[in-house]
Write an enzyme that holds these catalytic residues in place. Structure first.
Site, PDB file in Angstrom:
ATOM      1  N   THR A 201     -45.200 -47.467   5.499  1.00 19.80           N
ATOM      2  CA  THR A 201     -46.077 -48.266   5.652  1.00 19.80           C
ATOM      3  C   THR A 201     -46.680 -49.139   4.390  1.00 19.80           C
ATOM      4  O   THR A 201     -47.152 -50.058   4.746  1.00 19.80           O
ATOM      5  CB  THR A 201     -47.422 -47.582   6.255  1.00 19.80           C
ATOM      6  OG1 THR A 201     -47.659 -46.679   5.332  1.00 19.80           O
ATOM      7  CG2 THR A 201     -47.013 -46.991   7.662  1.00 19.80           C
TER       8      THR A 201
ATOM      9  N   ASN B  99     -53.365 -55.638   2.597  1.00 20.32           N
ATOM     10  CA  ASN B  99     -52.044 -56.285   1.786  1.00 20.32           C
ATOM     11  C   ASN B  99     -51.241 -57.088   2.784  1.00 20.32           C
ATOM     12  O   ASN B  99     -50.751 -56.566   3.653  1.00 20.32           O
ATOM     13  CB  ASN B  99     -51.230 -55.090   1.197  1.00 20.32           C
ATOM     14  CG  ASN B  99     -50.224 -55.570   0.485  1.00 20.32           C
ATOM     15  OD1 ASN B  99     -49.626 -56.420   0.559  1.00 20.32           O
ATOM     16  ND2 ASN B  99     -50.091 -54.784  -0.624  1.00 20.32           N
TER      17      ASN B  99
ATOM     18  N   GLU C 221     -49.810 -49.857  14.907  1.00 20.30           N
ATOM     19  CA  GLU C 221     -49.447 -49.809  16.059  1.00 20.30           C
ATOM     20  C   GLU C 221     -49.607 -50.774  17.155  1.00 20.30           C
ATOM     21  O   GLU C 221     -48.857 -51.103  17.954  1.00 20.30           O
ATOM     22  CB  GLU C 221     -49.861 -48.487  16.727  1.00 20.30           C
ATOM     23  CG  GLU C 221     -49.458 -47.087  16.250  1.00 20.30           C
ATOM     24  CD  GLU C 221     -50.134 -45.746  16.437  1.00 20.30           C
ATOM     25  OE1 GLU C 221     -49.611 -45.137  17.318  1.00 20.30           O
ATOM     26  OE2 GLU C 221     -51.012 -45.621  15.813  1.00 20.30           O
TER      27      GLU C 221
HETATM   28 MO1  MOS Z   1     -48.479 -42.764  15.691  1.00 26.61          MO
HETATM   29  S1  MOS Z   1     -47.646 -42.500  17.346  1.00 26.61           S
HETATM   30  O1  MOS Z   1     -50.272 -42.459  16.145  1.00 26.61           O
HETATM   31  O2  MOS Z   1     -47.882 -41.843  14.491  1.00 26.61           O
END
Ligand code: MOS
Length: 698
Positions: free
Chosen positions: A463, A588, A662
């Site tokens: 990420t 970022n 998400e």
């Molecule tokens: Mo995410 S499905 O909360 O790792």
């Protein structure tokens, strides 16, 4: 490292570990090879329900290099786990096809694999039930749904309001089981030293793996160390420890040597969780001007026999739109299937497919533009809790998206635009994701040379977590990122919450800010110079997070799609995707854009391709690899653009940020399905939007 002018929060800093990764120096779990290493290859059940009658290990253990074949009959005993999925090799019962029933440990992976193939397991098979149906007699209401919501909510009299409504949409939508497929499959290297256990593990949370695995082996958490500096994706499948890491630790304990266990891509389809299939009935009642009077959303889903995982499918419906009369429900059936678990936006992703498809159907029924319909139903406060929103950027996202996408003047008539023989259409859907924050600890240290080290057991699963924490620390310490080293991915570091629920930056960032503030204060008191042996400060955000005022906190977004559908083949191409998000302050822009675009790409994949198919006879998902479980590839992903609006929300955390991992997947599939309807006049209510679903009715 790229450095830009202060403040660094908000700047597009390159990934601090980017060079390590692209030059192959970043070590992943599988790449650790301690001395005396052995390899473990699991054996999986071939019946969906029954008991292991006997295991014949003879043919396996005589092979050269085979050290042990372990099953229930000879496995070390574990303390019972809260999640029975972790009671690995502790019973003769088989709860699902693909469950681990044995493991072979050998000097080479090839030897272990060959021995695993020769191992004979005899079963007393029992009839299985693997079919999710809304009218299943064993459907029940779970006490809570993930992570901790009430299963049902109700306000007013939705049945009467539906009966009285001028316009009603009453449709059922289904979403299939989908399997997590991060680039790096799950892997563990387990190493015992007396009563100490070290796990090199691919996980979204080193602290959680430590705290879960230690009690299984009767150990205090401090005896277990989980090392996980780099992780090649997870999407939730590495969020909570599952059977592979326990099996690796158990095997290593049994043989008294380090053991490496790599979950194969094929095995992931049984043992590392998946998104539950859903059946969802959505009922919307509205006036002729499109104002909602009633919203009812009922979800039916499945879990395994050994663990209740109840997904929160209808929770976004609780806060999306104003309507005086409303009800949401969840019903669950326990089947002889593998245990579902988290997969990127569990709940919100399938739930918003249904709600946002139904909103599109309502817009057409009322003759109102779908963006205008959503704006008309914008609530002043959270419609169920009554709490004020800390900020709510849905309308701003819809308007900005409409401007960028070129929505104005859109002809709503379905099935009338053709270019080069293809049917063209556009669609829109809303997106949302809750803002979570969990307590974490962190330390900040000023080294004798004046540089800084920040430590927290956070996880960077691709990420950019390590990078944004570096930015956050640099700003708080009033220094530059190249003078800050952030150490994460190790349970020996201060305990941290998961990389899950899109809450990493909010949770860890708060702890990093507080530790750095404490250090900066102490340095100021000392006149700015660190003592010769350095200076350290720590922080624990438990009290701060427990004391935060009540607000309804959510990120929002608007997803736009343009599709071309071949009326002869049913082939759908997504020509353009645009997502506009309101997610607080973007820490970022470079890594955030990747998160949004990645989520949207996964949403495209959900819309058109991803589907795990249950074989009723064998009681298993029959597609176990990328040849048969299709995910979007470069050729499928053409023009995907993510943008965001400025959002200044003082009720979140010191960074002012909302989670972004998400929300990108939420609403994408509905936007594409709505665009497919606009193109073809065919409403596909069952994902994925396969060729046959478009040809069947055309
Ligand atoms: Mo995410 S499905 O909360 O790792």
């Amino acid at each position: 490292m790229t450095t830009t002018a202060r403040p660094y929060v908000g700047s597009a800093l390159d990934r601090v570990e980017g060079l390590e990764k692209v030059t192959g120096r970043a070590g992943y779990a599988f790449e650790h090879s301690p001395d005396e290493l052995l390899y473990a290859v699991p054996v999986q059940a071939v019946v969906a329900r029954g008991e292991i009658r006997a295991v014949d290990v003879d043919a396996a253990v005589v092979l050269p290099g085979v050290i042990a074949a372990i099953w229930y009959g000879n496995a070390p005993r574990l303390a019972p786990a809260e999640n029975a999925e972790l009671d690995v090799l502790q019973s003769r019962r088989v709860a699902y096809r693909g469950q681990y029933v044995a493991v072979v440990v050998a000097e080479t992976p090839e030897g272990a694999g060959e021995a695993a193939r020769l191992l004979r397991v005899e079963y007393d098979a029992e009839p299985h039930d693997v079919e999710l149906r809304a009218d299943h007699p064993d459907m029940y209401r779970p006490d809570r749904v993930n992570p901790n919501y009430p299963p049902d909510t109700e306000r007013g009299d939705p049945d009467a309001a539906l009966a009285a409504a001028r316009i009603v949409v009453d449709e059922t939508y289904t979403t299939p089981a989908e399997h997590n497929n991060p680039m790096e499959p799950h892997a563990t290297v387990a190493l015992w030293d007396g009563d100490g256990l070290t796990l090199y593990d691919s996980t979204q949370g080193a602290s959680a793996v430590r705290d879960t695995v230690a009690p299984l082996f009767g150990l205090p958490p401090g005896n277990v160390r989980v090392v996980s500096p780099h992780v090649g994706g997870g999407f939730g499948s590495k969020g909570a420890p599952l059977s592979p890491v326990v099996l690796a630790a158990l095997a290593a304990k049994h043989v008294g040597r380090p053991v490496k266990l790599a979950v194969t891509r094929q095995q992931m389809f049984a043992v590392t969780g998946y998104r539950t299939p859903t059946i969802q009935r959505v009922r919307l009642g509205a006036d002729i001007d499109g104002r909602l009077t009633a919203i009812v959303h009922d979800a039916f889903e499945q879990s395994s026999r050994i663990r209740e995982f109840a997904e929160q499918t209808t929770t976004p419906t609780r806060m999306m739109y104003a309507a005086p009369h409303r009800r949401t429900t969840h019903r669950l059936v326990r089947l002889d299937v593998p245990t579902p678990a988290w997969m990127r936006a569990p709940g919100e992703a399938p739930g918003m497919f249904a709600l946002e498809s139904a909103m599109d159907e309502l817009a057409l029924a009322c003759g109102i533009d779908p963006i205008e319909l959503r704006i008309r139903n914008e609530p002043d406060a959270d419609p169920e809790s009554g709490l004020p929103f800390s900020s709510r950027g849905l309308v701003a996202c819809l308007r900005e998206g409409a401007r960028r996408f070129g929505w104005a003047g859109r002809d709503p008539a379905p099935g009338v635009r053709r270019r080069d023989g293809l049917l063209l259409g556009t669609g829109v859907a809303a997106s949302t994701y809750p803002v979570y924050r969990r307590p974490s600890r962190a330390t900040a240290r000023c080294e004798p040379d004046g540089t800084f080290t920040v430590r927290i057991a956070a996880a960077d699963i691709g990420t950019g977590a390590r990078t944004v924490l570096t930015q956050i620390a640099a700003d708080t310490l009033r220094t530059s990122p190249d003078r800050v080293r952030v150490e994460i991915g190790d349970s020996a570091l201060p305990t941290a919450s998961l990389a899950g629920g899109s809450m990493g930056t909010a949770s860890w960032g708060t702890a990093v800010v507080r530790a750095c503030e404490a250090l900066a204060d102490e340095l100021d008191r000392r006149g700015g110079d660190p003592p010769a042996d350095g200076l350290e400060a720590d922080a624990d955000t438990t009290e701060e997070i427990d004391a935060q005022p009540l607000f309804s906190r959510h990120a929002f977004g608007a997803q736009f799609a343009e599709v071309a559908v071949d009326p002869d083949s049913g082939e759908t191409r997504v020509l353009r995707l645009l997502g506009v998000f309101a997610a607080g302050r973007i820490v970022n822009p470079k890594t955030a854009r990747s998160q949004f675009v990645g989520g949207m790409t996964m949403g495209l994949s959900t819309a058109l391709l991803e589907e795990s198919v249950m074989d009723r006879e064998f009681g298993d998902y029959l597609n176990h690899d990328f040849a048969q479980y299709h995910i979007a590839t470069f050729a499928d992903v053409r023009d995907v653009e993510a943008a965001w609006i400025e959002e200044d929300d003082p009720h979140l955390n010191p960074m002012g940020s909302k989670g972004i991992g998400e929300i990108g997947i939420v609403g994408t599939a509905a936007a594409i399905a709505n665009a497919v309807h606009h193109a073809t006049g065919i409403r596909v209510r069952d994902l994925p939007i396969r060729l046959d679903r478009l040809l069947r009715r055309s």
